[in-house]
Design an enzyme around this catalytic site. Structure first.
Site, mmCIF file in Angstrom:
data_model
loop_
_atom_site.group_PDB
_atom_site.id
_atom_site.type_symbol
_atom_site.label_atom_id
_atom_site.label_comp_id
_atom_site.label_asym_id
_atom_site.label_seq_id
_atom_site.Cartn_x
_atom_site.Cartn_y
_atom_site.Cartn_z
ATOM 1 N N ASP A 34 0.839 -1.194 0.000
ATOM 2 C CA ASP A 34 0.000 0.000 0.000
ATOM 3 C C ASP A 34 0.874 1.244 0.000
ATOM 4 O OD1 ASP A 34 -2.015 -1.745 0.153
ATOM 5 O OD2 ASP A 34 -2.742 -1.148 2.147
ATOM 6 N N PHE A 37 2.340 2.024 -3.353
ATOM 7 C CA PHE A 37 1.236 2.497 -4.192
ATOM 8 C C PHE A 37 0.938 3.972 -3.896
ATOM 9 C CE2 PHE A 37 -3.215 3.338 -5.043
ATOM 10 C CZ PHE A 37 -3.359 2.834 -6.326
ATOM 11 N N ASP A 38 0.831 4.284 -2.596
ATOM 12 C CA ASP A 38 0.531 5.661 -2.199
ATOM 13 C C ASP A 38 1.597 6.628 -2.699
ATOM 14 O OD1 ASP A 38 -1.698 4.782 -0.967
ATOM 15 O OD2 ASP A 38 -0.875 4.856 1.078
ATOM 16 N N SER A 83 -35.157 -3.098 -19.099
ATOM 17 C CA SER A 83 -35.052 -4.009 -17.952
ATOM 18 C C SER A 83 -35.463 -5.401 -18.419
ATOM 19 C CB SER A 83 -35.912 -3.512 -16.806
ATOM 20 O OG SER A 83 -37.251 -3.573 -17.191
ATOM 21 N N GLU A 114 -26.479 -16.181 -15.248
ATOM 22 C CA GLU A 114 -25.631 -15.270 -14.465
ATOM 23 C C GLU A 114 -26.332 -14.922 -13.162
ATOM 24 O OE1 GLU A 114 -25.197 -11.810 -16.912
ATOM 25 O OE2 GLU A 114 -24.137 -12.905 -18.481
ATOM 26 N N LYS A 116 -27.994 -12.264 -10.588
ATOM 27 C CA LYS A 116 -28.666 -10.979 -10.736
ATOM 28 C C LYS A 116 -28.245 -10.108 -9.553
ATOM 29 C CE LYS A 116 -33.364 -9.088 -11.454
ATOM 30 N NZ LYS A 116 -32.971 -7.794 -11.042
ATOM 31 N N ASP A 118 -27.833 -7.160 -7.010
ATOM 32 C CA ASP A 118 -28.846 -6.263 -6.479
ATOM 33 C C ASP A 118 -28.197 -4.920 -6.162
ATOM 34 O OD1 ASP A 118 -31.241 -5.388 -5.652
ATOM 35 O OD2 ASP A 118 -31.297 -6.536 -3.782
ATOM 36 N N GLU A 173 -23.685 -3.416 -12.892
ATOM 37 C CA GLU A 173 -24.386 -3.070 -11.664
ATOM 38 C C GLU A 173 -23.370 -2.566 -10.653
ATOM 39 O OE1 GLU A 173 -27.510 -3.813 -12.287
ATOM 40 O OE2 GLU A 173 -28.580 -3.732 -10.377
ATOM 41 N N TYR A 226 -22.968 -6.766 -19.773
ATOM 42 C CA TYR A 226 -23.544 -6.659 -21.113
ATOM 43 C C TYR A 226 -22.818 -5.607 -21.945
ATOM 44 C CZ TYR A 226 -27.082 -5.989 -24.741
ATOM 45 O OH TYR A 226 -27.738 -5.885 -25.934
ATOM 46 N N LYS A 288 -29.764 -15.756 -20.142
ATOM 47 C CA LYS A 288 -29.639 -15.058 -21.436
ATOM 48 C C LYS A 288 -29.360 -16.072 -22.538
ATOM 49 C CE LYS A 288 -27.645 -11.011 -19.230
ATOM 50 N NZ LYS A 288 -26.433 -10.267 -18.871
ATOM 51 N N LYS A 312 -36.423 -14.236 -10.066
ATOM 52 C CA LYS A 312 -36.216 -13.595 -8.757
ATOM 53 C C LYS A 312 -36.415 -14.610 -7.635
ATOM 54 C CE LYS A 312 -37.386 -9.193 -8.416
ATOM 55 N NZ LYS A 312 -36.745 -7.953 -7.957
ATOM 56 N N CYS A 406 -46.224 7.571 27.832
ATOM 57 C CA CYS A 406 -45.192 6.548 28.029
ATOM 58 C C CYS A 406 -45.783 5.343 28.763
ATOM 59 C CB CYS A 406 -44.029 7.128 28.823
ATOM 60 S SG CYS A 406 -42.770 5.895 29.177
ATOM 61 N N CYS A 409 -43.915 5.165 32.389
ATOM 62 C CA CYS A 409 -43.978 6.162 33.459
ATOM 63 C C CYS A 409 -45.151 7.121 33.308
ATOM 64 C CB CYS A 409 -42.666 6.938 33.538
ATOM 65 S SG CYS A 409 -42.455 8.076 32.157
ATOM 66 N N CYS A 424 -40.070 9.676 25.192
ATOM 67 C CA CYS A 424 -40.532 9.973 26.544
ATOM 68 C C CYS A 424 -39.528 10.970 27.117
ATOM 69 C CB CYS A 424 -40.566 8.708 27.396
ATOM 70 S SG CYS A 424 -40.752 9.098 29.143
ATOM 71 N N CYS A 430 -38.028 7.832 34.366
ATOM 72 C CA CYS A 430 -38.659 6.752 33.608
ATOM 73 C C CYS A 430 -37.771 5.504 33.745
ATOM 74 C CB CYS A 430 -38.794 7.195 32.152
ATOM 75 S SG CYS A 430 -39.534 5.945 31.100
HETATM 76 S S1 IVH Z 1 -28.898 -7.886 -18.305
HETATM 77 C C1 IVH Z 1 -30.275 -5.660 -21.998
HETATM 78 N N1 IVH Z 1 -27.628 -9.120 -16.385
HETATM 79 O O1 IVH Z 1 -31.476 -6.397 -13.335
HETATM 80 C C2 IVH Z 1 -29.534 -6.110 -20.787
HETATM 81 N N2 IVH Z 1 -29.126 -7.376 -15.796
HETATM 82 O O2 IVH Z 1 -34.582 -5.962 -14.552
HETATM 83 C C3 IVH Z 1 -30.387 -6.097 -19.602
HETATM 84 N N3 IVH Z 1 -29.207 -6.935 -13.378
HETATM 85 O O3 IVH Z 1 -31.889 -3.418 -15.111
HETATM 86 C C4 IVH Z 1 -29.712 -6.365 -18.333
HETATM 87 N N4 IVH Z 1 -27.734 -8.436 -12.778
HETATM 88 O O4 IVH Z 1 -29.988 -3.557 -13.424
HETATM 89 C C5 IVH Z 1 -28.518 -8.160 -16.705
HETATM 90 N N5 IVH Z 1 -26.403 -10.289 -14.789
HETATM 91 C C6 IVH Z 1 -27.277 -9.328 -15.100
HETATM 92 C C7 IVH Z 1 -27.870 -8.512 -14.117
HETATM 93 C C8 IVH Z 1 -28.816 -7.559 -14.506
HETATM 94 C C9 IVH Z 1 -28.536 -7.477 -12.354
HETATM 95 C C10 IVH Z 1 -30.209 -5.855 -13.207
HETATM 96 C C11 IVH Z 1 -30.114 -4.727 -14.196
HETATM 97 C C12 IVH Z 1 -31.428 -4.716 -14.925
HETATM 98 C C13 IVH Z 1 -32.313 -5.503 -13.994
HETATM 99 C C14 IVH Z 1 -33.300 -6.317 -14.806
#
Ligand code: IVH
Length: 685
Positions: A34, A37-38, A83, A114, A116, A118, A173, A226, A288, A312, A406, A409, A424, A430
């Site tokens: 580190d 690097f710094d 989406s 893949e 998803k 969050d 993401e 993507y 996909k 989901k 409360c 008391c 309170c 109390c």
């Molecule tokens: S593909 C056209 N891959 O989930 C490409 N989305 O409702 C569309 N998300 O808005 C997205 N992990 O924010 C893709 N491995 C993943 C993802 C992913 C999370 C999110 C993304 C998208 C929402 C889908």
């Protein structure tokens, strides 16, 4: 150095630093310390301030932030950010498969599964290998430009490697890993700010901060999933991701190529269980179609691509009956409503209670007596009520109204402007507030008088032996011996007996005596000043060095300290302004508690040959010394303090937060650098 040499050096340093960022944040395999690097970053930053014309937007110095964005510009997406349609069952995935097979005329289909992630969707634009723009999803056709903030995320490359297209966009993401989230919320809570409900909100909130240097501290991360652009040379999605990995992007390893529903199902089942072991949140998986020709054939609906679908995970949920709402009064007087439920099994535990947080939540749920409620256990530990089944509601059932007095008391409750919680105000009479303060005081992280558990404290309080924290130091063994009481352990629902036998009494008195050695910062934390958690207490202790100095400080003095906001300043001033608290502190002082930071110089006050005549420079913040205390110690031991480094300096004593330039200079001059412990060793030797 002339301009062309500077440019060369800036280029070389930038490339090298970015490579180290990549090794550390994308590969998780750092190859330098580190410190080195710094030093490189420092050199680059100095060159950039000498030659500002070469301080480029894609310089690694942008990673620490500093640019302020007053208002984020709205930018149209070149490729709309669609989406995905969500599914929740295998049947829906089978529908997806049949639909796509039909459209593709039964040619063989390969799916890439893949995770998803969050977090917050982001679109990054690269031109000639440089990050030029980062835009949030917004409404899908236009979003906010957050480039300055995105540049602080170390895993997002600012310049690409290898053979990349001249122009493309990549989507991914931005998320906050659990560790960073927990740390952030701990600090927020200590400072009296509302914590983020989950890492997704924390990531979204952080990405929209105006000050990019604050974003840099939030430790955000980013997975990409993507690539889009015109005439990209790839045949499949997987191939494009592997290429993107080569350009320096962080692409997850947790993907799987599947040919059948059962393979997809296996991937889903695996991650539904395993997700709890990841260091970040996922809320499902994305499936996909791999082949780009097939993707093209399928095309898009108005909202989403036809070639992908999200599955989901279900949050575990059950329904049960509300028995009644009770109210807990905390040590600061804040009331928390609690839903007491018919016991029900949820995610492997029996749930009997759920927090309702505050009045607003009860109103939002429109909760009525004896309602049937849906309880969910998401990422949070405490289950929450997510909804009410009104079809099960009795017509005569009344709306739950938050109490106004409360429950402990009887005092009229109060509410502060802009806050959701009722308080309170009866802090000195109390019972749960009094007991809560004492419990906090004896807690492990405070005075650590662990032999006084909740049950014993309750008895001492009921017997009138303790009403304030200072009363603990007046307890005598003959008052305690022989006390006996049975009580009901609410947690275990059992009757228990507490007896103060000789051994117990001795343990208590020993622990109380031992607590007099607890350092000032913990004593300060133990006082239980509102909004003053461990970190804030430590900051205040180190800044002021003693309680007397702290008590003299005005609200303005307090807010002048970087880490202290107006809320903390107000509560600290209010606490010390109270005569009652002043008296308590006086009594605690007389009892012998530590009200100044431990100053080791008290142990010295003789000349030490190893220090005598030597020249010292002191810099930074120390755990065991006040700022002046360490200098006085050096002088008492016969050393000489210098205010700057020179070739005559013998030792640099380096505390926390010392600037890196001092370190470089000391090293150049061949001065021995001592950390605090090494200095103490030297002193004691
Ligand atoms: S593909 C056209 N891959 O989930 C490409 N989305 O409702 C569309 N998300 O808005 C997205 N992990 O924010 C893709 N491995 C993943 C993802 C992913 C999370 C999110 C993304 C998208 C929402 C889908």
């Amino acid at each position: 150095m002339d301009a062309s040499e500077a440019l060369k050096r800036i280029e070389a340093l930038s490339r090298e630093i970015e490579e180290h960022n990549y090794n550390y944040y994308v590969l998780a395999q750092p190859t330098i310390s580190d410190f080195s690097f710094d030093m490189k970053l420092k050199e680059l930053s100095e060159l950039e301030s000498q030659f500002p014309e070469y301080a480029f937007d894609d310089s690694p110095t942008k990673r620490v932030g500093g640019d302020i964005t007053k208002e984020f510009a709205t930018v149209a997406h070149r490729f709309p950010m669609l989406s995905l349609s969500n599914t929740y069952s295998t049947e829906e995935i089978m529908d997806f498969q049949q639909r796509t097979n039909r459209m593709l005329g039964d040619s063989e289909v390969e799916y890439i599964c893949e995770l998803k992630y969050d977090g917050v969707a982001i679109s990054l634009t690269y031109e000639n290998g440089k990050l030029v723009r980062a835009v949030t999803r917004g409404d899908g056709s236009q979003g906010d430009e957050v480039s300055n903030n995105a540049r602080t995320i170390r895993s997002i490359p600012l310049r690409l490697k290898g053979n990349y297209p001249d122009f493309f966009e990549i989507r991914g993401e931005i998320f906050m890993p659990h560790k960073a989230f927990n740390q952030l919320n701990r600090i927020k809570e200590e400072q009296g700010d509302k914590p983020f409900a989950n890492p997704r909100n924390a990531a979204a909130g952080s990405l929209k901060l105006q000050d990019s240097s604050m974003v840099a501290k939030r430790k955000l991360d980013c997975f990409l999933y993507y690539v889009s652009g015109n005439d990209l040379p790839f045949k499949t999605h997987h191939e494009s991701l592997m290429a993107a990995r080569g350009w320096g992007f962080k692409i997850s390893d947790h993907t799987k190529s599947c040919k059948s529903i059962s393979e997809i199902q296996e991937f889903i089942d695996h991650w539904d269980k395993e997700r709890h072991n990841l260091s970040f949140d996922i809320d499902g998986v994305v499936i996909k179609i791999n082949d780009f020709h097939q993707q093209e054939e399928l095309g898009f609906t108005a909202k989403s691509p036809r070639w992908a679908i999200a599955y989901k995970f279900k949050a575990e949920q059950v329904s049960t009956r509300l028995r009644y709402v009770s109210y807990q009064v905390g040590r600061t007087g804040a009331l928390t409503p609690v839903a007491n439920l018919e016991p029900v099994q949820l995610a492997g535990t029996t749930v009997k209670r759920a927090s309702l947080h505050n009045e607003d939540i009860i109103n939002k749920l429109d909760l009525h007596e004896k309602d049937t409620v849906h309880v969910e256990k998401g990422g949070e530990i405490i289950p929450k009520i997510v909804g009410v089944d009104i079809t099960q509601r009795d017509d005569k059932s009344e709306k739950i109204r938050f109490i106004r007095e409360c429950p402990e008391c009887g005092a009229q409750l109060k509410k502060n402007e802009g806050e959701a919680a009722w308080y309170c105000p009866n802090e000195f009479a109390c019972p749960p507030q009094i007991k809560g303060r004492i419990e906090h005081f004896v807690g492990r992280k405070a005075m650590d008088i662990s032999s006084l558990g909740e049950g014993k404290l309750d008895i001492l309080y009921q017997k009138g032996l303790i009403e304030n924290i200072d009363d603990l130091y007046q307890l005598k063994s003959d008052e305690l011996l022989g006390i006996e009481k049975s009580y009901k352990d609410e947690e275990e629902g059992k009757e228990r007996i507490v007896r103060f036998r000789e051994k117990t009494v001795q343990n208590i008195l020993d622990a109380i005596e031992e607590s007099k050695k607890v350092p000032f910062e913990r004593v300060l934390f133990a006082l239980g000043i509102r909004h003053t958690g461990e970190t804030v207490a430590k900051t205040l202790a180190q800044h002021f060095g003693s309680i007397d100095k702290l008590m003299e400080a005005s609200e303005e003095d307090l807010t002048n300290i970087t880490e202290i906001g107006p809320k903390i300043a107000e509560s600290v001033s209010e606490y010390f302004g109270s005569e009652r608290n002043q008296k308590i502190i006086e009594n605690l002082k007389n009892a012998g508690l530590k009200f100044e930071i431990d100053v080791i110089e008290k142990k010295t006050n003789t000349v030490k040959p190893q220090i005598e005549g030597k020249k010292f420079m002191v810099s930074g913040i120390f755990q065991n010394f006040s700022r002046n205390g360490i200098k006085e110690t050096i002088e008492e031991a016969g050393g000489i303090n210098q205010s700057s480094l020179s070739s005559k300096t013998d030792f640099l004593v380096a505390g926390d937060k010392m600037g890196p330039s001092k370190k470089t200079k000391a090293e150049k001059l061949g001065i021995t650098i001592l950390d605090e412990n090494e200095f103490i060793n030297m002193l004691e030797n």
